[in-house]
Design a protein around this motif. Structure first.
Motif, PDB file in Angstrom:
ATOM      1  N   ASP A 176       0.782  -1.225   0.000  1.00 34.00           N
ATOM      2  CA  ASP A 176       0.000   0.000   0.000  1.00 34.00           C
ATOM      3  C   ASP A 176       0.822   1.287   0.000  1.00 34.00           C
ATOM      4  O   ASP A 176       0.277   2.354  -0.290  1.00 34.00           O
ATOM      5  N   TYR A 177       2.092   1.210   0.309  1.00 36.44           N
ATOM      6  CA  TYR A 177       2.944   2.392   0.265  1.00 36.44           C
ATOM      7  C   TYR A 177       4.233   2.043  -0.464  1.00 36.44           C
ATOM      8  O   TYR A 177       4.817   0.963  -0.230  1.00 36.44           O
ATOM      9  N   TRP A 178       4.663   2.976  -1.320  1.00 42.24           N
ATOM     10  CA  TRP A 178       5.821   2.726  -2.171  1.00 42.24           C
ATOM     11  C   TRP A 178       6.812   3.882  -2.057  1.00 42.24           C
ATOM     12  O   TRP A 178       6.412   5.048  -1.937  1.00 42.24           O
ATOM     13  N   GLY A 179       8.078   3.534  -2.160  1.00 34.23           N
ATOM     14  CA  GLY A 179       9.105   4.552  -2.265  1.00 34.23           C
ATOM     15  C   GLY A 179       9.203   5.061  -3.690  1.00 34.23           C
ATOM     16  O   GLY A 179       8.537   4.554  -4.599  1.00 34.23           O
ATOM     17  N   GLN A 180      10.074   6.008  -3.896  1.00 34.18           N
ATOM     18  CA  GLN A 180      10.159   6.680  -5.194  1.00 34.18           C
ATOM     19  C   GLN A 180      11.025   5.928  -6.190  1.00 34.18           C
ATOM     20  O   GLN A 180      10.999   6.259  -7.367  1.00 34.18           O
ATOM     21  N   GLY A 181      11.747   4.941  -5.738  1.00 34.09           N
ATOM     22  CA  GLY A 181      12.596   4.172  -6.651  1.00 34.09           C
ATOM     23  C   GLY A 181      14.022   4.681  -6.689  1.00 34.09           C
ATOM     24  O   GLY A 181      14.274   5.878  -6.572  1.00 34.09           O
ATOM     25  N   THR A 182      14.937   3.748  -6.841  1.00 31.17           N
ATOM     26  CA  THR A 182      16.344   4.087  -6.996  1.00 31.17           C
ATOM     27  C   THR A 182      16.899   3.241  -8.145  1.00 31.17           C
ATOM     28  O   THR A 182      16.629   2.047  -8.228  1.00 31.17           O
ATOM     29  N   GLU A 183      17.631   3.870  -9.025  1.00 25.42           N
ATOM     30  CA  GLU A 183      18.044   3.221 -10.267  1.00 25.42           C
ATOM     31  C   GLU A 183      19.358   2.478 -10.099  1.00 25.42           C
ATOM     32  O   GLU A 183      20.337   3.025  -9.582  1.00 25.42           O
ATOM     33  N   VAL A 184      19.365   1.258 -10.572  1.00 21.81           N
ATOM     34  CA  VAL A 184      20.563   0.418 -10.568  1.00 21.81           C
ATOM     35  C   VAL A 184      20.908   0.069 -12.005  1.00 21.81           C
ATOM     36  O   VAL A 184      20.058  -0.447 -12.738  1.00 21.81           O
ATOM     37  N   THR A 185      22.132   0.355 -12.402  1.00 25.34           N
ATOM     38  CA  THR A 185      22.600   0.022 -13.739  1.00 25.34           C
ATOM     39  C   THR A 185      23.836  -0.840 -13.618  1.00 25.34           C
ATOM     40  O   THR A 185      24.809  -0.445 -12.971  1.00 25.34           O
ATOM     41  N   VAL A 186      23.766  -2.018 -14.219  1.00 25.53           N
ATOM     42  CA  VAL A 186      24.887  -2.952 -14.179  1.00 25.53           C
ATOM     43  C   VAL A 186      25.481  -3.025 -15.579  1.00 25.53           C
ATOM     44  O   VAL A 186      24.800  -3.416 -16.532  1.00 25.53           O
ATOM     45  N   SER A 187      26.729  -2.652 -15.676  1.00 27.80           N
ATOM     46  CA  SER A 187      27.397  -2.670 -16.977  1.00 27.80           C
ATOM     47  C   SER A 187      28.140  -3.987 -17.164  1.00 27.80           C
ATOM     48  O   SER A 187      28.777  -4.490 -16.242  1.00 27.80           O
ATOM     49  N   SER A 188      28.050  -4.516 -18.353  1.00 27.18           N
ATOM     50  CA  SER A 188      28.695  -5.817 -18.630  1.00 27.18           C
ATOM     51  C   SER A 188      30.050  -5.617 -19.275  1.00 27.18           C
ATOM     52  O   SER A 188      30.435  -4.521 -19.635  1.00 27.18           O
TER      53      SER A 188
END
Length: 116
Positions: free
Chosen positions: A104-116
């Protein structure tokens, strides 16, 4: 209840990151909490969850690599991500589980980028 996720960033494949989610609320200790992620062009998917008693659940794709934990004294839930893969690239969201089983409650999100 407010949730603030942090800790995302750019990391090479095989590396690690720890996400944090700070939660407001006087009864945080009782909240089941979860982490979800949404990759570009894909639907949001479940990653991990932790109950008030510490019971943990994981998506098959992250078992053995990710660990969810909580610090009730700090009103914070964590997601330790090891052995990251390019497929882990996504925006990660923390969420509080409601009594009816949904979130019922969500955070704003945090971006994770994994480079190969």
């Amino acid at each position: 209840v407010q949730l603030q996720a942090s800790g995302g960033g750019l990391v090479q494949a095989g590396g690690s990151l720890r996400l944090s989610c700070a939660v407001s609320g006087r009864t945080f200790w009782s909240y089941p909490m979860g982490w979800f992620r949404q990759a570009p062009g894909k639907e949001r998917e479940f990653v991990a969850a932790i109950r008030w008693d510490g019971t943990r659940m994981y998506a098959d794709s992250v078992k053995g690599r990710f660990t969810i934990s909580r610090d009730n004294a700090k009103n914070t839930v964590y997601l330790q991500m090891n052995s990251l893969e390019s497929e882990d690239t996504a925006v990660y969201y923390c969420a509080k589980r409601a009594n009816n089983g949904g979130y019922d409650y969500w955070g704003q999100g945090t971006e994770v980028t994994v480079s190969s």
